[in-house]
Design a protein around this motif. Structure first.
Motif, short mmCIF file in Angstrom:
data_model
loop_
_atom_site.label_atom_id
_atom_site.label_comp_id
_atom_site.label_asym_id
_atom_site.label_seq_id
_atom_site.Cartn_x
_atom_site.Cartn_y
_atom_site.Cartn_z
N SER A 54 0.83 -1.21 0.00
CA SER A 54 0.00 0.00 0.00
C SER A 54 0.86 1.26 0.00
O SER A 54 0.56 2.25 -0.67
N GLU A 55 1.96 1.21 0.77
CA GLU A 55 2.85 2.36 0.80
C GLU A 55 3.44 2.63 -0.58
O GLU A 55 3.52 3.78 -1.03
N ARG A 56 3.84 1.56 -1.28
CA ARG A 56 4.40 1.74 -2.62
C ARG A 56 3.34 2.26 -3.59
O ARG A 56 3.64 3.06 -4.49
N MET A 57 2.09 1.82 -3.42
CA MET A 57 1.02 2.30 -4.29
C MET A 57 0.78 3.81 -4.09
O MET A 57 0.63 4.57 -5.05
N HIS A 146 -5.71 17.49 22.27
CA HIS A 146 -4.29 17.52 21.91
C HIS A 146 -3.70 16.12 21.92
O HIS A 146 -2.92 15.75 21.04
N GLU A 147 -4.10 15.35 22.91
CA GLU A 147 -3.61 13.98 22.98
C GLU A 147 -4.14 13.15 21.82
O GLU A 147 -3.40 12.34 21.23
N ASP A 148 -5.43 13.35 21.47
CA ASP A 148 -5.99 12.64 20.32
C ASP A 148 -5.27 13.01 19.03
O ASP A 148 -5.05 12.16 18.16
N PHE A 149 -4.92 14.28 18.91
CA PHE A 149 -4.20 14.72 17.71
C PHE A 149 -2.83 14.05 17.63
O PHE A 149 -2.42 13.56 16.57
N ARG A 150 -2.13 14.05 18.77
CA ARG A 150 -0.82 13.38 18.77
C ARG A 150 -0.95 11.89 18.48
O ARG A 150 -0.14 11.32 17.73
N GLN A 151 -2.00 11.29 19.02
CA GLN A 151 -2.20 9.87 18.77
C GLN A 151 -2.55 9.61 17.31
O GLN A 151 -2.07 8.67 16.69
N GLY A 152 -3.39 10.53 16.73
CA GLY A 152 -3.73 10.38 15.31
C GLY A 152 -2.52 10.54 14.41
O GLY A 152 -2.36 9.82 13.42
N ALA A 153 -1.66 11.51 14.76
CA ALA A 153 -0.45 11.69 13.97
C ALA A 153 0.45 10.47 14.05
O ALA A 153 1.07 10.05 13.06
N LYS A 154 0.48 9.88 15.23
CA LYS A 154 1.30 8.67 15.39
C LYS A 154 0.72 7.50 14.60
O LYS A 154 1.44 6.77 13.92
N GLU A 155 -0.62 7.35 14.65
CA GLU A 155 -1.25 6.22 13.95
C GLU A 155 -1.27 6.41 12.43
O GLU A 155 -1.43 5.45 11.69
N SER A 156 -1.13 7.65 11.97
CA SER A 156 -1.09 7.87 10.53
C SER A 156 0.20 7.37 9.91
O SER A 156 0.31 7.26 8.68
N ALA A 157 1.18 7.08 10.75
CA ALA A 157 2.48 6.59 10.29
C ALA A 157 3.19 7.61 9.41
O ALA A 157 4.02 7.26 8.58
N PHE A 158 2.84 8.87 9.61
CA PHE A 158 3.45 9.91 8.78
C PHE A 158 4.96 10.00 9.02
O PHE A 158 5.73 10.21 8.10
N GLY A 159 5.36 9.84 10.26
CA GLY A 159 6.78 9.91 10.55
C GLY A 159 7.53 8.65 10.17
O GLY A 159 8.71 8.69 9.84
N ARG A 160 6.81 7.52 10.15
CA ARG A 160 7.47 6.24 9.88
C ARG A 160 7.52 5.92 8.40
O ARG A 160 8.47 5.30 7.92
N ARG A 161 6.49 6.36 7.65
CA ARG A 161 6.44 6.06 6.21
C ARG A 161 7.17 7.16 5.45
O ARG A 161 6.57 8.07 4.88
N LYS A 162 8.47 7.09 5.43
CA LYS A 162 9.27 8.16 4.82
C LYS A 162 9.05 8.25 3.30
O LYS A 162 9.09 9.33 2.73
N LEU A 163 8.82 7.12 2.67
CA LEU A 163 8.63 7.13 1.22
C LEU A 163 7.38 7.91 0.85
O LEU A 163 7.37 8.73 -0.07
N ILE A 164 6.28 7.68 1.59
CA ILE A 164 5.04 8.40 1.34
C ILE A 164 5.24 9.89 1.61
O ILE A 164 4.83 10.74 0.83
N ARG A 165 5.88 10.19 2.74
CA ARG A 165 6.06 11.58 3.12
C ARG A 165 6.87 12.34 2.07
O ARG A 165 6.51 13.46 1.66
N THR A 166 7.93 11.72 1.60
CA THR A 166 8.79 12.39 0.63
C THR A 166 8.08 12.62 -0.69
O THR A 166 8.12 13.71 -1.26
N THR A 167 7.39 11.59 -1.21
CA THR A 167 6.72 11.74 -2.50
C THR A 167 5.52 12.67 -2.41
O THR A 167 5.21 13.39 -3.35
N MET A 168 4.84 12.68 -1.26
CA MET A 168 3.70 13.58 -1.11
C MET A 168 4.18 15.04 -1.12
O MET A 168 3.60 15.88 -1.80
#
Length: 352
Positions: A54-57, A146-168
């Motif tokens: 999915s990340e590659r897609m 604020h805690e929900d936002f931080r949790q949502g950001a964590k669950e979005s894997a935005f920081g972990r999925r570097k390939l998605i972040r870079t291409t986006m």
């Protein structure tokens, strides 16, 4: 106020019990609250290989968006304006317009599709129910948000999925370039074209109606005559562009009635020549009042005093009509003694 409007905690115990939603509907409580269904994990939640697919897609969609934006820019620079192609069932259309629309559409679609696919397959899909609260949030609620936002950001894997972040980021950074390139469609910079007309020293004044050169005796006191430069014909390819700047109106005044000294010096026997183009938005001026020597623009009623340097006496126009210095040639015809000394028509950012 009915019991439905009273908060549950303020109701008597027996009414509070009836007020609560139930899981199974019956005659007393016809509206059941089944609650949230059990959460079902997606394959991406349990299989990291599926998550990588999915990340590659998503990355592929963002990459296609970047390539489409680059293709948009190349097409804008390379494809000629007059080239056409046949597209079934539309027929012959502009090759540039078709290519620009296609590439820009693909670029925007791939950004949207990538974001949707990312949200549906990789971001958390756990449904969270929360009780309705007052509009003014308490400190506890704000902390929870604020805690929900931080949790949502964590669950979005935005920081972990570097390939998605870079291409986006790449896709979002390139798409605005399409709008920047479209600015070139406004045409080339005017340069000094706004400051010059066809009038020049020795150019005869030609009557717009008779197409004949004007003599001083042709202009009567109280009359309004429209003139153009000698040599400018309606059959010329650039006629509309040239006449839009060179259109002239000729009025004969009694020299004693001319208040402006420069206007008198630039006239010939009381014959004055001013630009016909209104200095508000460029409408042609055509209404003349003999008794007051005023001319009126029919578009927005800007009024100019031709006996006083064509200054503005009423309306939204920002400055006086430019005057053309005139005289007579060796054959007795009215001629220009140069071009307008200032740009005709509406003001613009470089006007001094």
């Amino acid at each position: 106020m009915s019991s439905q409007d009273i908060p549950e905690e303020n109701l008597p115990a027996e009414q509070a019990e009836e007020h609560r939603a139930v899981a199974v509907a019956d005659e007393q409580n016809p509206f059941a609250d089944p609650g949230l269904p059990p959460h079902e994990h997606r394959i991406q939640d349990t299989d990291e290989r599926a998550a990588k697919r999915s990340e590659r897609m998503v990355a592929l969609l963002f990459t296609v968006s970047m390539l489409a934006t680059i293709a948009f820019i190349v097409a804008y620079l390379v494809i000629p304006n007059d080239k056409s192609i046949f597209v079934f069932p539309i027929g012959h259309i502009s090759a540039m317009n078709f290519t620009l629309g296609l590439t820009l559409g693909v670029a925007l679609f791939c950004i949207g599709a990538g974001a949707v696919h990312w949200a549906r397959t990789l971001m958390s899909d756990v449904e969270v129910a929360d009780d309705r609260h007052a509009i003014a949030a308490s400190p506890e609620v704000r902390a929870k948000v604020h805690e929900d936002f931080r949790q949502g950001a964590k669950e979005s894997a935005f920081g972990r999925r570097k390939l998605i972040r870079t291409t986006m980021f790449g896709a979002l950074a390139l798409v605005p370039l399409s709008g920047v390139m479209l600015l070139g469609g406004l045409g080339p910079a005017p340069g000094t074209k706004l400051r010059h007309t066809l009038w020049a020293k020795g150019k005869r004044l030609v009557n717009m109606n008779t197409n004949q050169p004007l003599r001083p005796e042709d202009v009567m006191v109280g009359s309004l005559t429209f003139a153009k430069p000698d040599g400018l014909e309606e059959t010329d390819e650039e006629f509309q562009n040239d006449i839009a700047k060179a259109a002239l109106m000729i009025v004969r005044l009694q020299p004693d009635n001319i208040k402006d000294k420069r206007e008198l010096d630039w006239s010939h026997e009381g014959i004055v020549a001013f630009s016909k183009i209104c200095t508000h938005v460029g409408c042609p001026i055509s209404l003349y009042e003999q008794q007051t020597h005023h001319v009126l623009c029919p578009c927005h009623q800007s009024t100019f005093d031709l006996s006083d340097g064509a200054r503005v006496i009423f309306g939204p126009a920002g400055h006086a009509l430019p005057q053309l210095r005139i005289g007579v040639d060796s054959e007795g015809y009215l001629q220009a003694l140069g071009d307008f000394e200032e740009p005709v028509g509406p003001a613009f950012w470089e006007r001094g």
